[in-house]
Design an enzyme around this catalytic site. Structure first.
Site, short mmCIF file in Angstrom:
data_model
loop_
_atom_site.label_atom_id
_atom_site.label_comp_id
_atom_site.label_asym_id
_atom_site.label_seq_id
_atom_site.Cartn_x
_atom_site.Cartn_y
_atom_site.Cartn_z
CE LYS A 121 4.76 -4.66 41.55
NZ LYS A 121 5.59 -5.69 41.32
P1 NAD Z 1 1.28 -8.45 30.68
O1 NAD Z 1 0.30 -7.40 30.67
O2 NAD Z 1 2.43 -8.30 29.99
O3 NAD Z 1 0.66 -9.74 30.41
C1 NAD Z 1 -0.57 -10.36 31.23
C2 NAD Z 1 -1.26 -11.44 30.38
O4 NAD Z 1 -2.37 -11.80 31.11
C3 NAD Z 1 -1.99 -11.09 29.18
O5 NAD Z 1 -1.81 -12.19 28.23
C4 NAD Z 1 -3.32 -10.87 29.72
O6 NAD Z 1 -4.18 -10.94 28.46
C5 NAD Z 1 -3.63 -11.87 30.58
N1 NAD Z 1 -4.46 -11.55 31.75
C6 NAD Z 1 -4.62 -10.58 32.35
N2 NAD Z 1 -5.84 -10.69 33.33
C7 NAD Z 1 -5.99 -11.92 33.02
C8 NAD Z 1 -6.84 -12.73 33.79
N3 NAD Z 1 -7.90 -12.13 34.75
N4 NAD Z 1 -7.14 -14.00 33.44
C9 NAD Z 1 -6.45 -14.63 32.41
N5 NAD Z 1 -5.47 -13.94 31.87
C10 NAD Z 1 -5.44 -12.62 32.24
O7 NAD Z 1 1.79 -8.73 32.29
P2 NAD Z 1 3.20 -9.32 32.66
O8 NAD Z 1 4.34 -8.36 32.68
O9 NAD Z 1 3.35 -10.72 31.66
O10 NAD Z 1 2.81 -9.88 34.10
C11 NAD Z 1 2.05 -10.95 34.38
C12 NAD Z 1 2.33 -11.30 35.90
O11 NAD Z 1 3.72 -11.47 36.06
C13 NAD Z 1 1.95 -10.28 37.10
O12 NAD Z 1 1.19 -10.83 38.00
C14 NAD Z 1 3.09 -9.64 37.16
O13 NAD Z 1 2.92 -8.91 38.56
C15 NAD Z 1 3.93 -10.70 37.13
N6 NAD Z 1 5.35 -10.24 36.93
C16 NAD Z 1 5.87 -9.78 35.91
C17 NAD Z 1 7.26 -9.35 35.71
C18 NAD Z 1 7.78 -8.50 34.54
O14 NAD Z 1 8.91 -8.39 34.24
N7 NAD Z 1 6.95 -8.42 33.55
C19 NAD Z 1 8.09 -9.75 36.65
C20 NAD Z 1 7.64 -10.51 37.90
C21 NAD Z 1 6.29 -10.70 37.84
#
Ligand code: NAD
Length: 431
Positions: A121
């Site tokens: 990471k």
């Molecule tokens: P993103 O930035 O596209 O979306 C994040 C969402 O969460 C947004 O709607 C934002 O407004 C909201 N958010 C942010 N901080 C917040 C908080 N403190 N309280 C409530 N809502 C909050 O990110 P993403 O890619 O959707 O990733 C979200 C999670 O999923 C992370 O933990 C990331 O590590 C994990 N993840 C993502 C992927 C991927 O392919 N994108 C893969 C595996 C895991």
């Protein structure tokens, strides 16, 4: 370290709290699983720590003409099963402990879905919202140049994470290729499709969440139409996951962004609600719904709760008020180990993050394979292979949990550690 950003300082302090330190959360679960597995002390010592922690200082000329120096990390947790794999995150509250935890989770995640990668990471402490595209590009290219000796298709393959995207990956691929003197598409995944990305990658994590929820509701004799779902987060994982579940007939009764969410127990029209949020940058003002805070949203009674935003949302402080049957962890680390016990006692069925959100890395693996072949698959082929992987991994995990009489989170760690320890032993990675 105090910075000019009080929010970042506050968040760092918050993460210093034991229950909410992601690396401690990962280590606690690792220890429990290792003990139940009877992992030999030698392998325990090898697998509990990352293989390599790289810290870089990145000088960037800002638009105003002055130079800012950003602190960045890349942690490579494990290479036993193949090149390391994992996203890069840009945020003010990135910390080495967080990146270490996320790198280890990548190792376990890749092992749970059985793709031939280890875990890594990366992260840079910065406030991407305040930075111009030019500043982000210069920072990304300089960070990549600092890591040239450590990344590559056979070494470590970055991908997007919070606040990084296809454009960021295109810059990394180009910087790496400039130095290699030829185009190396397989150095990153999550690229634009036109530059060697995979069809279906953008939707893969949300789609993977949907596939495992489809399997989990069968255990409760529910059909999608009978299943109420609450989704925290409306970004890549939450927004796409909610849309796909809505399309499949699930009743999505609440969804949020960082500013709060909307709730209607009769169900929401998700595409319409997300268009409203995209246009207004908030759900506030959306008609015929109740506006709820993120903490209220988590406590809504529902069949499936999918935290798809960020870490430490379900803790010892609110776990006893969670009222779902199934917890599908789209985010990484949304639940603390102290909360695990409370949820277990309440009989909540947990689809742990290292399985629930593994759709992203699975299609990243497909992207890496396609880049190396130079032959690209149709989107329906990608989705079909993803479904096979997620469904098989879900069922394997449930069987493993039943066999060892442990909860699904412990089972996921045990299964992953067992696989990585076996490969470590066979290779003899300790000479
Ligand atoms: P993103 O930035 O596209 O979306 C994040 C969402 O969460 C947004 O709607 C934002 O407004 C909201 N958010 C942010 N901080 C917040 C908080 N403190 N309280 C409530 N809502 C909050 O990110 P993403 O890619 O959707 O990733 C979200 C999670 O999923 C992370 O933990 C990331 O590590 C994990 N993840 C993502 C992927 C991927 O392919 N994108 C893969 C595996 C895991």
């Amino acid at each position: 370290m105090a910075t000019a950003n009080p929010m970042a300082d506050e968040m760092r302090r918050f993460k210093g709290n034991d229950e909410k330190n992601p690396f401690e959360a990962m280590s606690e679960r690792f220890d429990r699983a290792a003990q139940l597995l009877g992992l030999e002390d030698d392998f325990y010592k090898v697998l509990r720590v990352p293989s390599r922690e790289i810290k870089v200082y990145i000088p960037v000329k800002m638009d105003s003409g002055h130079i800012e120096v950003f602190e960045g990390f890349r942690v490579q947790h494990n290479f036993a099963r193949g090149p390391a794999k994992g996203g890069i995150r840009y945020a003010p509250d990135v910390s080495l402990d967080e990146v270490k935890a996320l790198s280890a989770w990548m190792t376990w995640k890749c092992a749970v879905v059985n793709v031939p990668f280890g875990g890594a990471k990366g992260g840079i402490i910065c406030d991407p919202i305040q930075m111009s595209q030019g500043e982000l590009e210069r920072m990304t290219r300089r960070y990549t140049a600092e890591l040239l000796d450590f990344i590559g298709p056979d070494k470590d393959v970055p991908a997007p994470d919070m606040n990084t995207n296809e454009q960021t990956m295109a810059w990394i691929m180009d910087t790496f290729s400039m130095h290699a003197r030829h185009t190396v598409t397989a150095v990153v995944t999550g690229k634009p499709v036109a530059l060697g990305g995979s069809l279906g990658r953008r939707e893969a994590t949300g789609r993977g969440v949907q596939f495992v929820v489809d399997e989990a509701i069968k255990r409760f004799d529910l059909t999608p139409a009978e299943t109420t779902v609450v989704v925290q987060g409306s970004g890549n994982v939450g927004g796409i996951g909610a849309t796909l579940m809505f399309d499949k007939g699930y009743k999505i009764i609440a969804i949020s962004d960082v500013g709060g969410g909307i709730y209607n127990k009769k169900g929401l029209n998700i595409p319409e609600a997300l268009s409203y949020q995209a246009a207004n940058k908030t759900f506030e003002g959306y008609k015929n719904v109740e506006f709820v805070s993120n903490s209220e949203l988590l406590e809504i009674e529902c069949d499936v709760l999918a935290p798809c935003a960020t870490e430490n949302q379900i803790t010892s402080e609110n776990a006893d008020r969670i009222k779902c049957k199934i917890l599908a962890e789209g985010a990484n680390g949304p639940t603390t180990p102290k909360a695990d016990k409370i949820l277990h006692d309440k009989g909540i069925f947990v689809i742990p993050d290292i399985l629930a959100n593994a759709g992203g890395v699975t299609v990243s693996y497909f992207e890496w394979v396609q880049d190396r072949m130079g032959y690209f698959w149709r989107e329906d082929e990608v989705n079909q292979r993803l479904q096979e992987k997620m469904v098989a991994s879900f069922n394997e995990l449930c069987r493993y949990a039943d066999k060892h009489r442990v909860d699904t989170r412990t089972a996921a760690y045990m299964l992953a550690i067992d696989r990585v320890a076996y490969d470590t032993k066979m290779r003899g990675i300790y000479a």
